[in-house]
Design a protein around this motif. Sequence first.
Motif, PDB file in Angstrom:
ATOM      1  N   VAL A  53      28.811  46.118  30.091  1.00  0.00           N
ATOM      2  CA  VAL A  53      28.498  44.707  29.877  1.00  0.00           C
ATOM      3  C   VAL A  53      27.288  44.591  29.194  1.00  0.00           C
ATOM      4  O   VAL A  53      26.316  45.247  29.568  1.00  0.00           O
ATOM      5  N   ILE A  54      27.008  43.302  28.207  1.00  0.00           N
ATOM      6  CA  ILE A  54      25.691  43.109  27.815  1.00  0.00           C
ATOM      7  C   ILE A  54      25.222  41.783  28.243  1.00  0.00           C
ATOM      8  O   ILE A  54      26.212  40.571  28.023  1.00  0.00           O
ATOM      9  N   LEU A  55      24.269  41.599  28.753  1.00  0.00           N
ATOM     10  CA  LEU A  55      23.689  40.237  29.069  1.00  0.00           C
ATOM     11  C   LEU A  55      22.529  39.880  28.106  1.00  0.00           C
ATOM     12  O   LEU A  55      21.538  40.449  27.924  1.00  0.00           O
ATOM     13  N   LEU A  56      22.930  38.907  27.229  1.00  0.00           N
ATOM     14  CA  LEU A  56      22.227  38.637  26.015  1.00  0.00           C
ATOM     15  C   LEU A  56      21.513  37.303  26.062  1.00  0.00           C
ATOM     16  O   LEU A  56      22.217  36.121  26.380  1.00  0.00           O
ATOM     17  N   VAL A 115      26.199  34.760  41.569  1.00  0.00           N
ATOM     18  CA  VAL A 115      26.943  34.425  40.561  1.00  0.00           C
ATOM     19  C   VAL A 115      27.129  35.470  39.459  1.00  0.00           C
ATOM     20  O   VAL A 115      27.840  35.956  38.986  1.00  0.00           O
ATOM     21  N   LEU A 116      25.746  35.718  39.028  1.00  0.00           N
ATOM     22  CA  LEU A 116      25.311  36.775  38.023  1.00  0.00           C
ATOM     23  C   LEU A 116      26.037  38.076  38.493  1.00  0.00           C
ATOM     24  O   LEU A 116      26.762  38.877  37.862  1.00  0.00           O
ATOM     25  N   ARG A 117      25.672  38.368  39.702  1.00  0.00           N
ATOM     26  CA  ARG A 117      26.374  39.659  40.233  1.00  0.00           C
ATOM     27  C   ARG A 117      27.850  39.718  40.370  1.00  0.00           C
ATOM     28  O   ARG A 117      28.289  40.818  39.920  1.00  0.00           O
ATOM     29  N   ALA A 118      28.410  38.596  40.617  1.00  0.00           N
ATOM     30  CA  ALA A 118      29.997  38.394  40.564  1.00  0.00           C
ATOM     31  C   ALA A 118      30.637  38.658  39.367  1.00  0.00           C
ATOM     32  O   ALA A 118      31.445  39.590  38.950  1.00  0.00           O
ATOM     33  N   LYS A 119      30.099  38.056  38.280  1.00  0.00           N
ATOM     34  CA  LYS A 119      30.629  38.221  36.847  1.00  0.00           C
ATOM     35  C   LYS A 119      30.272  39.463  36.317  1.00  0.00           C
ATOM     36  O   LYS A 119      31.348  39.905  35.729  1.00  0.00           O
ATOM     37  N   VAL A 122      32.645  42.349  37.589  1.00  0.00           N
ATOM     38  CA  VAL A 122      33.986  42.345  37.046  1.00  0.00           C
ATOM     39  C   VAL A 122      34.150  43.208  35.771  1.00  0.00           C
ATOM     40  O   VAL A 122      35.059  44.002  35.771  1.00  0.00           O
ATOM     41  N   PHE A 123      33.117  43.118  34.820  1.00  0.00           N
ATOM     42  CA  PHE A 123      33.172  44.031  33.799  1.00  0.00           C
ATOM     43  C   PHE A 123      32.826  45.515  34.115  1.00  0.00           C
ATOM     44  O   PHE A 123      33.312  46.278  33.607  1.00  0.00           O
ATOM     45  N   VAL A 124      32.084  45.546  35.253  1.00  0.00           N
ATOM     46  CA  VAL A 124      31.583  46.887  35.717  1.00  0.00           C
ATOM     47  C   VAL A 124      32.839  47.653  36.161  1.00  0.00           C
ATOM     48  O   VAL A 124      33.194  48.754  35.752  1.00  0.00           O
ATOM     49  N   ARG A 182      43.332  36.750  36.277  1.00  0.00           N
ATOM     50  CA  ARG A 182      43.217  36.115  37.723  1.00  0.00           C
ATOM     51  C   ARG A 182      41.687  35.900  38.146  1.00  0.00           C
ATOM     52  O   ARG A 182      41.222  34.848  38.487  1.00  0.00           O
ATOM     53  N   VAL A 183      40.933  37.008  37.931  1.00  0.00           N
ATOM     54  CA  VAL A 183      39.433  36.698  38.270  1.00  0.00           C
ATOM     55  C   VAL A 183      38.735  35.914  37.622  1.00  0.00           C
ATOM     56  O   VAL A 183      37.937  35.031  38.098  1.00  0.00           O
ATOM     57  N   LYS A 184      39.122  35.726  35.899  1.00  0.00           N
ATOM     58  CA  LYS A 184      38.441  34.779  35.304  1.00  0.00           C
ATOM     59  C   LYS A 184      38.806  33.360  35.925  1.00  0.00           C
ATOM     60  O   LYS A 184      37.837  32.493  35.902  1.00  0.00           O
ATOM     61  N   ASN A 185      40.149  33.233  36.140  1.00  0.00           N
ATOM     62  CA  ASN A 185      40.470  31.698  36.375  1.00  0.00           C
ATOM     63  C   ASN A 185      40.054  31.422  37.969  1.00  0.00           C
ATOM     64  O   ASN A 185      39.657  30.270  38.042  1.00  0.00           O
ATOM     65  N   LEU A 186      40.020  32.260  38.819  1.00  0.00           N
ATOM     66  CA  LEU A 186      39.385  31.881  39.987  1.00  0.00           C
ATOM     67  C   LEU A 186      37.890  31.808  40.048  1.00  0.00           C
ATOM     68  O   LEU A 186      37.416  30.652  40.640  1.00  0.00           O
ATOM     69  N   LEU A 187      37.124  32.380  39.241  1.00  0.00           N
ATOM     70  CA  LEU A 187      35.716  32.327  39.059  1.00  0.00           C
ATOM     71  C   LEU A 187      35.558  30.757  38.484  1.00  0.00           C
ATOM     72  O   LEU A 187      34.585  30.115  38.802  1.00  0.00           O
ATOM     73  N   ALA A 188      36.499  30.466  37.421  1.00  0.00           N
ATOM     74  CA  ALA A 188      36.038  29.330  36.749  1.00  0.00           C
ATOM     75  C   ALA A 188      36.567  28.109  37.999  1.00  0.00           C
ATOM     76  O   ALA A 188      35.794  26.895  37.818  1.00  0.00           O
TER      77      ALA A 188
END
Length: 380
Positions: A53-56, A115-119, A122-124, A182-188
Amino acid sequence: MSHPVPADILIVDDLEEKHIAYRASLEELNQNVVTVKSGAEALRLLLERDFAVILLDVNMPDMCGHETAALIRKRKKSRHTPIIFITAFADDVQAAEGYALGAVDYILSPVVPEVLRAKVKVFVDLHQMRSELARSHALLEKRVEERTAELERTAEILKVEVGERKRAEERLSLLVNELTHRVKNLLAVLQSIAVRTLNDSRNVADARQVLVGRLHALARAHEHLTEACWKGADLGHIVNAEVAGFSDRVRAAGPELLLTASAVQTFALIVHELATNAAKYGALLNAEGSIAIKWSIIDVRGEPHLEFQWKEKGGPPVVPATRKGFGLTLIGTMVSAMASEPAIDFAPDGLECRLKVPIDIIAAPVPEGRGVPRSAALAG
């Protein structure tokens, strides 16, 4: 079981203090965090290695985040690398431009470490699963080649093995896609609940209590969905779970109706908010009050609709201004997204809420062998 190889995470920000903060936030993930100070450095690095993942950062000198993202997407090797934009100033236009460039998320700065760590996690996890799948695939291909050389006369057996492998890969791919969804929906949903709760005019202790209650409501909904393998959950069970603490004062009745996962979450939060507000301001505030919950399937211009009614009586006189909040806002948002409008009546003898929602929007497919919907008295 082998341990997954640490994934590479790329942070692109022109400020060294941001690098330190992001590294500290992501330290618990035990992954390789790589930091650069410009889009040009990031592009050079992407020629050499892959990143999970890239944090930009959006606002950088020389080359802004959006320009960097556009160049990243032009390269075949990094075309599908997840990009999370970080910005201190975001609006709808900027967000739309970012998503058009293939961003998977937007995070406002200063970031919340959890929040940053959780998001990022997911991609890791997805990257590591894909890498493990690639390694397994390579090993399997080698095995196939060796066995083909040794067992030419067992070609049919080999075809069966290859077929099984492909089906396994397809199942794994479906599982990963479903998990991502599901993860994206739950995070939202969690983000929406947290933002709405913390934006309300209440002190920290009250906000914590309200937030915990809303998260418990969401957890109960997910428990029902998990028990049903995410095939949906019955509306009556959802209502029962949310009013269980008031079962001697609340009566609910209606036909069996299997809801989709998103509808289960929405109705759980709606009933929770209505019950909580009733306990604070309405029919459950005194010993005489009661609540009647009814729902039925009706015909509206030739199409089946769910008619859901919440009726309070016996409580203190209702003052509309004291009842506005997350619950009623949620109701309005939900039904407007489902091609309907709520009817809220602040009658003196008790609040009444009525919803009419098209069945085809909220109903999950009925599992094969399940009986005809039934009517039943539920709570009380």
